[in-house]
Design an enzyme around this catalytic site. Structure first.
Site, PDB file in Angstrom:
ATOM      1  N   ARG A  92      36.399  52.164  48.036  1.00 54.87           N
ATOM      2  CA  ARG A  92      37.610  52.408  48.836  1.00 54.87           C
ATOM      3  C   ARG A  92      37.579  53.764  49.553  1.00 54.87           C
ATOM      4  O   ARG A  92      38.616  54.400  49.739  1.00 54.87           O
ATOM      5  CB  ARG A  92      38.868  52.330  47.974  1.00 54.87           C
ATOM      6  N   SER A 113      46.753  45.762  47.394  1.00 54.10           N
ATOM      7  CA  SER A 113      46.735  46.711  46.265  1.00 54.10           C
ATOM      8  C   SER A 113      47.387  48.015  46.706  1.00 54.10           C
ATOM      9  O   SER A 113      46.966  48.602  47.700  1.00 54.10           O
ATOM     10  CB  SER A 113      45.303  47.038  45.855  1.00 54.10           C
ATOM     11  N   GLU A 134      46.820  53.750  47.709  1.00 51.46           N
ATOM     12  CA  GLU A 134      45.826  53.270  48.665  1.00 51.46           C
ATOM     13  C   GLU A 134      46.339  53.229  50.117  1.00 51.46           C
ATOM     14  O   GLU A 134      45.667  53.746  51.006  1.00 51.46           O
ATOM     15  CB  GLU A 134      45.349  51.890  48.230  1.00 51.46           C
TER      16      GLU A 134
HETATM   17  N1  EPU Z   1      45.160  42.649  35.690  1.00 50.22           N
HETATM   18  C1  EPU Z   1      46.240  42.486  34.862  1.00 50.22           C
HETATM   19  N2  EPU Z   1      47.481  42.368  35.434  1.00 50.22           N
HETATM   20  C2  EPU Z   1      47.667  42.405  36.777  1.00 50.22           C
HETATM   21  C3  EPU Z   1      46.535  42.578  37.623  1.00 50.22           C
HETATM   22  C4  EPU Z   1      45.295  42.701  37.049  1.00 50.22           C
HETATM   23  O1  EPU Z   1      46.115  42.469  33.632  1.00 50.22           O
HETATM   24  O2  EPU Z   1      48.807  42.284  37.209  1.00 50.22           O
HETATM   25  C5  EPU Z   1      43.824  42.715  35.070  1.00 50.22           C
HETATM   26  C6  EPU Z   1      43.066  41.405  35.311  1.00 50.22           C
HETATM   27  O3  EPU Z   1      43.339  40.474  34.335  1.00 50.22           O
HETATM   28  C7  EPU Z   1      41.634  41.864  35.271  1.00 50.22           C
HETATM   29  C8  EPU Z   1      41.713  43.263  35.854  1.00 50.22           C
HETATM   30  O4  EPU Z   1      43.050  43.699  35.725  1.00 50.22           O
HETATM   31  O5  EPU Z   1      41.167  41.965  33.952  1.00 50.22           O
HETATM   32  C9  EPU Z   1      41.264  43.306  37.319  1.00 50.22           C
HETATM   33  O6  EPU Z   1      42.107  42.453  38.074  1.00 50.22           O
HETATM   34  P1  EPU Z   1      41.636  41.711  39.419  1.00 50.22           P
HETATM   35  O7  EPU Z   1      40.323  41.071  39.205  1.00 50.22           O
HETATM   36  O8  EPU Z   1      42.773  40.853  39.864  1.00 50.22           O
HETATM   37  O9  EPU Z   1      41.361  42.844  40.445  1.00 50.22           O
HETATM   38  P2  EPU Z   1      42.092  44.231  40.738  1.00 50.22           P
HETATM   39  O10 EPU Z   1      41.271  45.322  40.157  1.00 50.22           O
HETATM   40  O11 EPU Z   1      43.513  44.154  40.334  1.00 50.22           O
HETATM   41  C10 EPU Z   1      40.725  44.588  42.947  1.00 50.22           C
HETATM   42  C11 EPU Z   1      41.007  44.990  44.362  1.00 50.22           C
HETATM   43  C12 EPU Z   1      41.622  43.828  45.132  1.00 50.22           C
HETATM   44  C13 EPU Z   1      40.614  42.686  45.130  1.00 50.22           C
HETATM   45  C14 EPU Z   1      40.315  42.316  43.661  1.00 50.22           C
HETATM   46  C15 EPU Z   1      39.232  41.264  43.544  1.00 50.22           C
HETATM   47  C16 EPU Z   1      41.424  47.384  44.217  1.00 50.22           C
HETATM   48  C17 EPU Z   1      42.427  48.479  44.319  1.00 50.22           C
HETATM   49  N3  EPU Z   1      41.902  46.147  44.375  1.00 50.22           N
HETATM   50  O12 EPU Z   1      41.983  44.292  42.345  1.00 50.22           O
HETATM   51  O13 EPU Z   1      41.852  44.240  46.465  1.00 50.22           O
HETATM   52  O14 EPU Z   1      41.094  41.564  45.821  1.00 50.22           O
HETATM   53  O15 EPU Z   1      39.831  43.485  42.945  1.00 50.22           O
HETATM   54  O16 EPU Z   1      37.986  41.819  43.795  1.00 50.22           O
HETATM   55  O17 EPU Z   1      40.238  47.656  44.046  1.00 50.22           O
HETATM   56  C18 EPU Z   1      43.454  44.908  48.108  1.00 50.22           C
HETATM   57  O18 EPU Z   1      42.758  45.882  48.310  1.00 50.22           O
HETATM   58  O19 EPU Z   1      44.516  44.728  48.717  1.00 50.22           O
HETATM   59  C19 EPU Z   1      43.067  43.953  47.092  1.00 50.22           C
HETATM   60  C20 EPU Z   1      43.820  42.911  46.786  1.00 50.22           C
END
Ligand code: EPU
Length: 335
Positions: A164, A236, A330
């Site tokens: 990012r 995000s 972000e």
């Molecule tokens: N999780 C939770 N609760 C939530 C959200 C996430 O427990 O409400 C846990 C999930 O279960 C998982 C972990 O957190 O174990 C990671 O969650 P997820 O795979 O959904 O990804 P994220 O880290 O929340 C990042 C990106 C997203 C991208 C996803 C998929 C960032 C800041 N965000 O989210 O990007 O789509 O990975 O690769 O790095 C965006 O930038 O707008 C965006 C959606």
């Protein structure tokens, strides 16, 4: 190209914040941008660059000249049997580009399907999702320096890409307008399904074609992330924080089920998990709320930029108090 005074930005930001630009123009080529730079100089106005508006928090009034580049061409600049390099103008809609490339048999962007925004913003925050960061596909970024109106091209290795992050958010922040991005894509179909939910789907349904993978990604995104056209949001709202191994171990002892992803510089935590565990999913702070399905997303029901920032502060304060971890916002401030 016209420069318009007091232009409404409501429909140009996915948080649907009511805001007015002091001046606004939509250049569609390098010469237009250079004319805008001259206009701003003559009138002593700062220039603010807007892409698809999917990663910004607007204030009520945005001073200076807001520029949204609208050139949308896509041309092949180099081609071999195995790969193609394309130069895509910054105003091209990101998801449309992903689907266009798939239709041409150019692979590598499918994990990044359905991300809102324009091509020009992709390198700024090095968009990443489902196991791929766009830096892996970018070969160069071109634009115009806003002080001198000179054109530039930076090779990918000069863009300081990281999670990012890029040079466009650091040393060149506010100093350039990106006019086009060059991508090198494969003509050989190979898919990246290392991201856990995609891997699980591949185990159940077999290895997908790139088009099927794009469909899976779209499905996963639609199931977790709110559609900004129905529920205004900026994706995000916080970056996933990277902490030292020692901090990770201390937190793991308290929260054994906390996810952590090893990095060269420490361990990346899931901000969504940290917020979720505080019971914040669905919690409203005035007109702004934490999304019910993905705690990393703030949704806006008619609030101003200041309401969004106030809600974000409440969330990050609670995370700091509980875990001792600072969240970095972000979306960028547009004021
Ligand atoms: N999780 C939770 N609760 C939530 C959200 C996430 O427990 O409400 C846990 C999930 O279960 C998982 C972990 O957190 O174990 C990671 O969650 P997820 O795979 O959904 O990804 P994220 O880290 O929340 C990042 C990106 C997203 C991208 C996803 C998929 C960032 C800041 N965000 O989210 O990007 O789509 O990975 O690769 O790095 C965006 O930038 O707008 C965006 C959606």
């Amino acid at each position: 190209m016209k420069v318009v005074r007091h232009y409404p930005l409501l429909t140009l930001n996915t948080l649907a914040i009511e805001s007015t630009a002091e001046y606004f123009a939509q250049p569609k080529c390098e010469a237009d941008v250079q004319a805008c730079v001259q206009f701003a100089k003559s009138n002593n106005l700062p220039i603010k660059v807007l892409g698809g508006g999917s990663n910004v928090v607007m204030s009520d009034h945005v001073s200076g000249l807001v520029l949204q580049f609208t050139g949308k061409s896509c041309r092949v600049t180099h081609e071999t049997e195995a790969s193609v390099t394309i130069s895509v103008e910054a105003g091209y809609n990101w998801h449309d580009l992903v689907m266009y490339c798939l239709s041409r048999g150019w692979f590598g962007l499918e994990n990044l399907a359905y991300i809102p925004g324009h091509v020009g913003a992709a390198p700024v925050q090095n968009i990443g999702a489902y196991g791929v960061e766009v830096k892996e596909r970018i070969s160069a970024v071109s634009g115009v320096y806003l002080d001198s109106a000179q054109a530039f091209t930076l090779a990918a290795h000069e863009c300081d890409f990281a999670y990012r992050e890029s040079r466009f958010k650091q040393a060149l922040d506010g100093k350039v307008l990106i006019t086009s991005v060059a991508f090198t894509l494969s003509k050989v179909a190979k898919v990246q399904v290392s991201y856990a939910p995609l891997n699980k789907m591949a185990e159940q349904q077999g290895v997908p074609t790139p088009s099927e993978l794009a469909r899976w990604v779209i499905e996963v995104r639609q199931s977790k992330l709110p559609d900004p056209n129905q529920l205004p949001n900026a994706g995000s709202f916080f970056k996933n924080p990277v902490v030292s191994q020692a901090v990770f171990e201390r937190l793991s002892a308290r929260f054994p089920d906390m996810p952590g992803y090893p990095q060269t510089s420490g361990v990346k935590l899931a901000a969504g998990w940290l917020i979720d565990r505080l019971g914040f999913k669905g919690r409203a702070f005035g007109p702004v709320a934490v999304h019910e399905l993905q705690a990393l997303v703030l949704v806006n029901r008619g609030g101003k930029g200041s309401d969004v920032l106030a809600a974000a502060r409440q969330v990050s304060q609670a995370v700091l108090e509980c875990y001792g971890v600072e969240l970095e916002q972000e979306p960028r401030l547009f004021d």
